[in-house]
Write a protein that holds these residues in place. Structure first.
Motif, PDB file in Angstrom:
ATOM      1  N   PRO A  64       0.846  -1.200   0.000  1.00  0.00           N
ATOM      2  CA  PRO A  64       0.000   0.000   0.000  1.00  0.00           C
ATOM      3  C   PRO A  64       0.884   1.255   0.000  1.00  0.00           C
ATOM      4  O   PRO A  64       2.004   1.247   0.520  1.00  0.00           O
ATOM      5  N   ALA A  65       0.362   2.327  -0.585  1.00  0.00           N
ATOM      6  CA  ALA A  65       1.134   3.565  -0.670  1.00  0.00           C
ATOM      7  C   ALA A  65       0.195   4.756  -0.623  1.00  0.00           C
ATOM      8  O   ALA A  65      -0.981   4.673  -1.003  1.00  0.00           O
ATOM      9  N   GLY A  66       0.712   5.862  -0.149  1.00  0.00           N
ATOM     10  CA  GLY A  66      -0.045   7.105  -0.122  1.00  0.00           C
ATOM     11  C   GLY A  66       0.900   8.283  -0.014  1.00  0.00           C
ATOM     12  O   GLY A  66       2.065   8.136   0.373  1.00  0.00           O
ATOM     13  N   TYR A  67       0.407   9.455  -0.383  1.00  0.00           N
ATOM     14  CA  TYR A  67       1.220  10.662  -0.267  1.00  0.00           C
ATOM     15  C   TYR A  67       1.389  11.021   1.204  1.00  0.00           C
ATOM     16  O   TYR A  67       0.448  10.941   1.998  1.00  0.00           O
ATOM     17  N   PHE A  68       2.592  11.445   1.540  1.00  0.00           N
ATOM     18  CA  PHE A  68       2.990  11.699   2.924  1.00  0.00           C
ATOM     19  C   PHE A  68       3.059  13.207   3.150  1.00  0.00           C
ATOM     20  O   PHE A  68       3.844  13.911   2.513  1.00  0.00           O
ATOM     21  N   THR A  69       2.230  13.729   4.061  1.00  0.00           N
ATOM     22  CA  THR A  69       2.189  15.161   4.352  1.00  0.00           C
ATOM     23  C   THR A  69       2.320  15.381   5.852  1.00  0.00           C
ATOM     24  O   THR A  69       1.669  14.687   6.639  1.00  0.00           O
ATOM     25  N   VAL A  70       3.159  16.339   6.211  1.00  0.00           N
ATOM     26  CA  VAL A  70       3.337  16.712   7.612  1.00  0.00           C
ATOM     27  C   VAL A  70       2.492  17.957   7.866  1.00  0.00           C
ATOM     28  O   VAL A  70       2.604  18.958   7.155  1.00  0.00           O
ATOM     29  N   ALA A  71       1.615  17.912   8.866  1.00  0.00           N
ATOM     30  CA  ALA A  71       0.685  19.013   9.139  1.00  0.00           C
ATOM     31  C   ALA A  71       0.708  19.376  10.619  1.00  0.00           C
ATOM     32  O   ALA A  71       0.870  18.512  11.482  1.00  0.00           O
ATOM     33  N   SER A  72       0.491  20.652  10.884  1.00  0.00           N
ATOM     34  CA  SER A  72       0.517  21.139  12.257  1.00  0.00           C
ATOM     35  C   SER A  72      -0.860  21.017  12.907  1.00  0.00           C
ATOM     36  O   SER A  72      -1.875  20.765  12.239  1.00  0.00           O
ATOM     37  N   THR A  73      -0.876  21.241  14.225  1.00  0.00           N
ATOM     38  CA  THR A  73      -2.145  21.428  14.917  1.00  0.00           C
ATOM     39  C   THR A  73      -2.856  22.633  14.297  1.00  0.00           C
ATOM     40  O   THR A  73      -2.222  23.623  13.953  1.00  0.00           O
ATOM     41  N   ASN A  74      -4.142  22.532  14.140  1.00  0.00           N
ATOM     42  CA  ASN A  74      -4.982  23.594  13.542  1.00  0.00           C
ATOM     43  C   ASN A  74      -4.892  23.652  12.016  1.00  0.00           C
ATOM     44  O   ASN A  74      -5.537  24.504  11.409  1.00  0.00           O
ATOM     45  N   TYR A  75      -4.093  22.770  11.378  1.00  0.00           N
ATOM     46  CA  TYR A  75      -4.024  22.820   9.921  1.00  0.00           C
ATOM     47  C   TYR A  75      -5.387  22.549   9.290  1.00  0.00           C
ATOM     48  O   TYR A  75      -5.838  23.284   8.397  1.00  0.00           O
ATOM     49  N   PHE A  76      -6.064  21.516   9.742  1.00  0.00           N
ATOM     50  CA  PHE A  76      -7.342  21.131   9.136  1.00  0.00           C
ATOM     51  C   PHE A  76      -8.397  22.213   9.373  1.00  0.00           C
ATOM     52  O   PHE A  76      -9.210  22.507   8.485  1.00  0.00           O
ATOM     53  N   GLU A  77      -8.390  22.813  10.567  1.00  0.00           N
ATOM     54  CA  GLU A  77      -9.351  23.876  10.852  1.00  0.00           C
ATOM     55  C   GLU A  77      -9.039  25.115  10.017  1.00  0.00           C
ATOM     56  O   GLU A  77      -9.946  25.804   9.539  1.00  0.00           O
TER      57      GLU A  77
END
Length: 800
Positions: free
Chosen positions: A522-535
């Protein structure tokens, strides 16, 4: 004689010249684009021998991937088709100087890069062999754009020292302006990368041990006599051998050899040729209109031509005389068209989408002028041949002047039908693009693009450890959130529509499932995100939770996946709470704590990519994009946001800053450009076709004045006469529409790659354009029909 003949009828000469000028001017302006982008030789020595090399993934279908340094070294060692082969790696360097530092695009190149391109510097020299060795590599070459913008085109820059990443570099050369095209080898847009600087580099030894790390790109020069096809065959053999030798990493990997021209400008070639084909149709419609005007004019000269024939003029002599008049008319239209072409070329350059390569080379030069001359000559032959051939057959017979035979009527009707057919093809193409554009504008990108600022930062050198980078992101988001007008702030390594995204495919294993073969992990794109990024970005959470302050280096490792990844690997189960082993760097296990909504990352027409998100506080990446959500106009807050970051660190370079909505609009600029041009040409075609049918109906109605008088005297009513004249226009329109539908079905398939949410055979678009043309034709025929219905029978019976 031809000149005097045209001057005796100035209104005819003016209308014909203007019509032809529009056709030739538009064609010449578009040809200047074809010439500048596609035909002009590339600014390299013997460019036919230059090729770009890529890895291709047979499993994913990606044809132009970056290359593993280990694979590149094997390619270079085993291949015999290339005279030079070099790797290069795009990146960024911080330039210190007056004011705030800035991050500039940079490219590390291995030995042979400039030799493979056959590039010669404008000032100074390229790198010498010894300067590729560690410790001797503190030299730099400037691009022409960067040299102009930052150093005012100072020729004494060679030999001076600049500080890049707080390290002194000696400037050894400046490349010419044309070399900026090279930026498109790694950047589809090329605008930012055209400001690049080049530094010598070597391949990272750690990457030579990891064939999964695809971090470089490659350029090569073929040996004399070797074709790209022969080089491709050799690279296929080498790639197959590497797949057998290293099946874990190379089982599905192939090598791709592409001529450099295709790599640099191939992406826009189809677009430009479609527009060129459309404008050629406009010229054909213009020629058809003028042919009809000449037919009408020649009919009134039939007695004159009969007298000339009676006095001994041969068919060839009459043909030459009328053809000469057409050439004189075409020369006048060609001269006016050249003036329009110069203005049109400037407008196209001004309106060109940002990604159009070689836009600076789009000019009206000698080749373009020769094209205009050729177009003028061909147009003259096209529009003057029909009437010249027909009326050169005139015999010594006493036909009344101003009357026309049935064959002339049939010829004129056929010409107008062809105009309508061509106009329908253009209108259908423009209609399909318009519907596609509207469909794209209605697409949900998966996040809220309004009131969002993006700032790209690369802080590896300023904050050299993961804890320092984690603390910087935490403080930066807190301070930015406290600004007036800011509602939230977050960061991620890969943000939709950002100019630079640090993301890549990463394999993982799913706990509790059998270990799959290496080529089927399995494979997927790897992204590093901070707290509050999605909001901050406004990405919906479908299940579970987002990251919190508790997700740090001391807590359990967690991951959020998007819906696309969940659908692919957990189609009928809930992945929340499941554990995966991420095969990135050192393999590590992470618990899935949330499922985020899908985002169209690279464009509104792109499908959502299977993606995993890991907390920045557990990873500490140094290259990311800061997102700032505002409650007011985001453009007004860009400067305060930058000042806040510089208050934290005055030496902090900001790579780019802008609004997400403007970046999203920019992603549609190429489609908007084509739609604008095709729409404009379609309107011109519709107007010319309307004029053509109006002219035919007006002329034939005038020819039938006596017949109309007789019909009226015998009891024909106004409705009967309207129906008689409108019927002629309707029949012409239906014939043209029928032919146009067939032509559109054949030609609109070339638009398939540019359409979204609509098929190239969309029945609604075809029906609407056909109906528009029929209504337009009837409207054009109505004026002469109404005039004919009001004719006094007594006057009509005396009409000659």
């Amino acid at each position: 004689l031809a000149l005097r003949s045209l001057l005796r009828n100035p209104s005819f000469a003016f209308i014909a010249t203007l019509t032809l000028a529009l056709g030739i001017g538009a064609n010449t302006a578009i040809f200047s684009v074809v010439n500048g982008v596609l035909l002009r030789p590339l600014p390299y020595d013997d460019p036919a021998r230059i090729v770009a090399l890529f890895q291709s993934n047979r499993q994913s279908g990606d044809a132009r991937e970056a290359i593993s340094p280990a694979n590149f070294m094997d390619w270079k060692e085993r291949s015999r088709s290339f005279e030079h082969m070099a790797a290069f790696r795009p990146g960024g360097k911080d330039l210190a100087g007056d004011g705030h530092p800035e991050t500039i695009p940079s490219t590390e190149v291995t030995a042979g890069f400039f030799e493979a391109l056959g590039a010669k510097p404008l000032y100074g020299r390229v790198f010498q062999p010894g300067e590729y060795e560690p410790g001797k590599d503190r030299v730099v070459i400037f691009s022409h754009t960067f040299w102009q913008q930052r150093f005012g085109a100072d020729p004494s820059i060679v030999g001076r020292t600049v500080r890049l990443d707080d390290v002194p570099y000696v400037v050894v050369g400046v490349m010419p302006h044309e070399f900026a095209l090279t930026a498109r080898l790694w950047d589809n847009d090329g605008r930012e990368a055209s400001r690049a600087v080049w530094t010598p580099g070597t391949l990272d030894p750690s990457h030579l041990r990891n064939r999964r790390a695809q971090t470089v790109r490659a350029i090569a020069r073929l040996r004399p006599g070797v074709t790209p096809a022969e080089a491709q065959a050799e690279m296929d053999t080498i790639a197959a051998a590497l797949a057998r030798q290293y099946p874990d990493a190379n089982l599905n990997m192939e090598a791709t050899v592409l001529p450099v021209r295709e790599t640099l400008v191939g992406g826009v070639q189809k677009l430009i040729l479609i527009v060129f084909g459309a404008v050629a149709m406009v010229l054909l419609i213009a020629c058809a209109n003028i042919a009809n005007l000449l037919l009408a004019r020649s009919t009134t000269r039939q007695r004159e031509l009969a007298v000339r024939a009676a006095l001994g003029a041969s068919r060839w002599r009459l043909f030459r005389m009328m053809l000469t008049e057409g050439v004189v008319l075409a020369m006048a239209g060609g001269l006016a068209g050249m003036a329009l072409a110069v203005a049109g070329t400037r407008a196209i350059v001004a309106l060109a989408p940002p990604g159009l390569p070689r836009v600076d080379e789009i000019v009206v030069d000698t080749r373009v002028a020769l094209f205009a001359f050729a177009a003028t000559f061909i147009a003259a032959l096209l529009f003057s041949s029909f009437p010249a051939i027909h009326f050169s057959r005139t015999k010594r017979q006493g036909q009344r002047a101003g009357t026309a035979t049935g064959s002339v009527h049939a010829l004129r009707n056929s010409i107008v039908a062809v105009e309508i057919a061509l106009a329908l093809v253009l209108l259908t193409g423009a209609g399909l693009l318009a519907r596609s554009f509207v469909s794209l504008l209605q697409v949900d990108p998966g996040f809220k693009a309004d009131n969002l600022i993006q700032l790209q930062l690369f802080i590896w050198d300023r904050y050299d450890t993961a804890p320092k980078r984690i603390e910087f992101v935490r403080q930066a988001t807190e301070r930015l959130t406290a600004l007036p007008g800011v509602t939230n702030a977050g960061a991620a390594t890969a943000v939709p529509f950002a100019s630079v995204s640090i993301d890549f495919d990463v394999n993982f294993l799913i706990a509790g499932r059998p270990t799959p073969p290496p080529d089927d992990e399995p494979a997927g794109y790897f992204t590093v995100a901070s707290t509050n990024y999605f909001e901050t970005i406004g990405m919906p959470l479908r299940a579970g939770r987002t990251f919190t302050a508790d997700d740090n280096l001391r807590s359990k490792r967690v991951v959020i996946i998007n819906e696309a990844l969940a659908r692919k690997y957990w189609p009928n189960e809930n992945p929340i709470g499941r554990e995966i082993e991420v095969r990135y760097g050192r393999s590590h296990k992470r618990e899935i704590v949330g499922i985020a909504g899908d985002v169209r990352h690279t464009g509104l027409d792109a499908e959502a990519r299977p993606t995993m998100f890991v907390p920045h506080a557990q990873f500490g990446d140094g290259g990311f994009t800061l997102l700032v959500r505002t409650s007011t106009d985001p453009a007004l807050l860009i400067k305060p946001v930058q000042e806040t970051l510089w208050a934290m660190n005055p030496a902090l370079p900001i790579y780019s800053a802008g609004t997400t909505s403007s970046l999203m609009a920019e992603s549609l600029s190429q489609r908007r450009f084509v739609l604008m041009l095709l729409g404009a040409f379609s309107v011109v075609a519709l107007v010319l076709a309307t004029i053509g049918i109006y002219g035919v109906i007006t002329y034939t109605t005038a020819q039938r004045t006596r017949e109309i008088g007789i019909r009226s005297a015998l009891g024909a009513g106004r409705a009967d006469l309207l129906r008689l004249v409108l019927g002629q226009g309707f029949r012409i329109a239906v014939a043209g529409v029928a032919a146009g539908v067939v032509g559109a079905l054949l030609l609109t398939r070339f638009l398939r790659g540019m359409l979204y949410g609509v098929a190239h055979t969309d029945p609604m678009t075809f029906a609407m354009t056909a109906l528009l043309l029929v209504i337009t034709a009837l409207a054009a025929a109505y004026v002469p029909a109404r005039r004919a219905a009001g004719v006094d029978p007594a006057v009509a019976l005396r009409y000659e």
